[in-house]
Design a protein around this motif. Sequence first.
Motif, PDB file in Angstrom:
ATOM      1  N   THR A 234       0.802  -1.228   0.000  1.00 42.10           N
ATOM      2  CA  THR A 234       0.000   0.000   0.000  1.00 42.10           C
ATOM      3  C   THR A 234       0.832   1.274   0.000  1.00 42.10           C
ATOM      4  OG1 THR A 234      -0.129  -0.008   2.424  1.00 42.10           O
ATOM      5  CG2 THR A 234      -1.886  -1.147   1.227  1.00 42.10           C
TER       6      THR A 234
ATOM      7  N   LEU B  52      -7.853  -2.243  -5.862  1.00 44.78           N
ATOM      8  CA  LEU B  52      -7.870  -1.786  -4.468  1.00 44.78           C
ATOM      9  C   LEU B  52      -7.096  -0.484  -4.320  1.00 44.78           C
ATOM     10  CD1 LEU B  52      -7.185  -5.168  -2.630  1.00 44.78           C
ATOM     11  CD2 LEU B  52      -9.382  -3.997  -2.894  1.00 44.78           C
ATOM     12  N   ARG B  53      -5.895  -0.418  -4.945  1.00 42.38           N
ATOM     13  CA  ARG B  53      -5.085   0.800  -4.839  1.00 42.38           C
ATOM     14  C   ARG B  53      -5.813   1.993  -5.448  1.00 42.38           C
ATOM     15  NH1 ARG B  53      -2.528  -3.117  -2.753  1.00 42.38           N
ATOM     16  NH2 ARG B  53      -4.230  -2.621  -1.322  1.00 42.38           N
TER      17      ARG B  53
ATOM     18  N   SER C 125      -7.426  11.043  -0.647  1.00 40.14           N
ATOM     19  CA  SER C 125      -8.466  10.345   0.108  1.00 40.14           C
ATOM     20  C   SER C 125      -8.075  10.222   1.573  1.00 40.14           C
ATOM     21  CB  SER C 125      -8.691   8.944  -0.476  1.00 40.14           C
ATOM     22  OG  SER C 125      -7.571   8.114  -0.191  1.00 40.14           O
TER      23      SER C 125
ATOM     24  N   GLU D 119      -8.645   2.950  -2.853  1.00 34.36           N
ATOM     25  CA  GLU D 119      -8.078   3.482  -1.613  1.00 34.36           C
ATOM     26  C   GLU D 119      -7.606   4.925  -1.770  1.00 34.36           C
ATOM     27  OE1 GLU D 119      -6.198  -0.765  -0.008  1.00 34.36           O
ATOM     28  OE2 GLU D 119      -4.953   0.698  -1.070  1.00 34.36           O
ATOM     29  N   ASN D 120      -7.028   5.218  -2.930  1.00 33.33           N
ATOM     30  CA  ASN D 120      -6.375   6.520  -3.113  1.00 33.33           C
ATOM     31  C   ASN D 120      -7.078   7.424  -4.110  1.00 33.33           C
ATOM     32  OD1 ASN D 120      -3.814   5.958  -1.478  1.00 33.33           O
ATOM     33  ND2 ASN D 120      -3.895   4.203  -2.856  1.00 33.33           N
TER      34      ASN D 120
ATOM     35  N   ARG E  21      -0.127   4.879  -1.751  1.00 34.98           N
ATOM     36  CA  ARG E  21      -0.547   5.867  -0.749  1.00 34.98           C
ATOM     37  C   ARG E  21       0.273   7.138  -0.849  1.00 34.98           C
ATOM     38  NH1 ARG E  21      -0.001   4.725   5.047  1.00 34.98           N
ATOM     39  NH2 ARG E  21      -0.719   6.862   5.187  1.00 34.98           N
TER      40      ARG E  21
ATOM     41  N   TYR F 129      -7.885   7.519   3.234  1.00 35.88           N
ATOM     42  CA  TYR F 129      -6.920   6.419   3.359  1.00 35.88           C
ATOM     43  C   TYR F 129      -5.519   6.871   2.980  1.00 35.88           C
ATOM     44  CZ  TYR F 129      -4.611   1.959   3.053  1.00 35.88           C
ATOM     45  OH  TYR F 129      -3.724   0.934   3.241  1.00 35.88           O
ATOM     46  N   SER F 130      -5.397   7.678   1.932  1.00 33.90           N
ATOM     47  CA  SER F 130      -4.080   8.190   1.547  1.00 33.90           C
ATOM     48  C   SER F 130      -3.434   8.951   2.703  1.00 33.90           C
ATOM     49  CB  SER F 130      -4.195   9.128   0.332  1.00 33.90           C
ATOM     50  OG  SER F 130      -4.566   8.428  -0.824  1.00 33.90           O
TER      51      SER F 130
ATOM     52  N   ASP G 263      -3.843   2.733   7.593  1.00 31.64           N
ATOM     53  CA  ASP G 263      -4.601   1.671   8.262  1.00 31.64           C
ATOM     54  C   ASP G 263      -4.899   1.981   9.728  1.00 31.64           C
ATOM     55  OD1 ASP G 263      -4.757  -0.048   6.007  1.00 31.64           O
ATOM     56  OD2 ASP G 263      -2.672  -0.625   6.332  1.00 31.64           O
TER      57      ASP G 263
END
Length: 204
Positions: free
Chosen positions: A99, A133-134, A185, A137-138, A103, A187-188, A192
């Motif tokens: 990740t 997913l990447r 984002s 997430e971003n 990220r 998440y970025s 976690d």
Amino acid sequence: VWPEMILAQRAEWAAAVDSALAGIAQASGAWQVIGFRDRDQPRNLARIIDPTGRPRAEYQKTHLVTAMETSQPGTEPAPILDTPLGRLGVMICNDDVFTDVARSLGRRGAQLVADPTWDWADVASRHATIPRLRAVENRVSIIRATQGGVSQLIDPRGRIVASHSVLDDPHQVLVGDLPLGDAGSLYSRVGDVFAWAVVVLLAG
């Protein structure tokens, strides 16, 4: 976007290779992200070339495939360039299994990420699911060009805009329209944290 290690690089070849790639860039008017195998170092590289044929940035793969790659891992952050296409970032193949590279790109505002890749039949379908997913997430679009696997255009919601199995037809060029991501984002920015908080609560 060209696949991972699609070209080999050596000092004595540099002038001829650079001239040929500059000619392609100028004729097409396209930005290019090209995977190189540096035989002198050795290194696994991706080079960004602008439409005039000028190399603008180079990235060395961070996450090597254990017991399969003998090149040196990179330690520098993946580059981001402001282009007429949007903010362009790059990662290479196994980087998208982890990740941190994606990220970092998302946190620094990448909107479009090139992902040169080299898969093989045993891993092709499984690896093809991971960049989605990447992207989610971003909140970035991903252009994944692979030899030996599945090339994909992935939007920031993880949807496949276009895909093609190179195992079925190695001579196909994948073309499609992708929206730019808006990056940055949650998440970025925080990673976690929520997952680790859940682990702590469960332990408590």
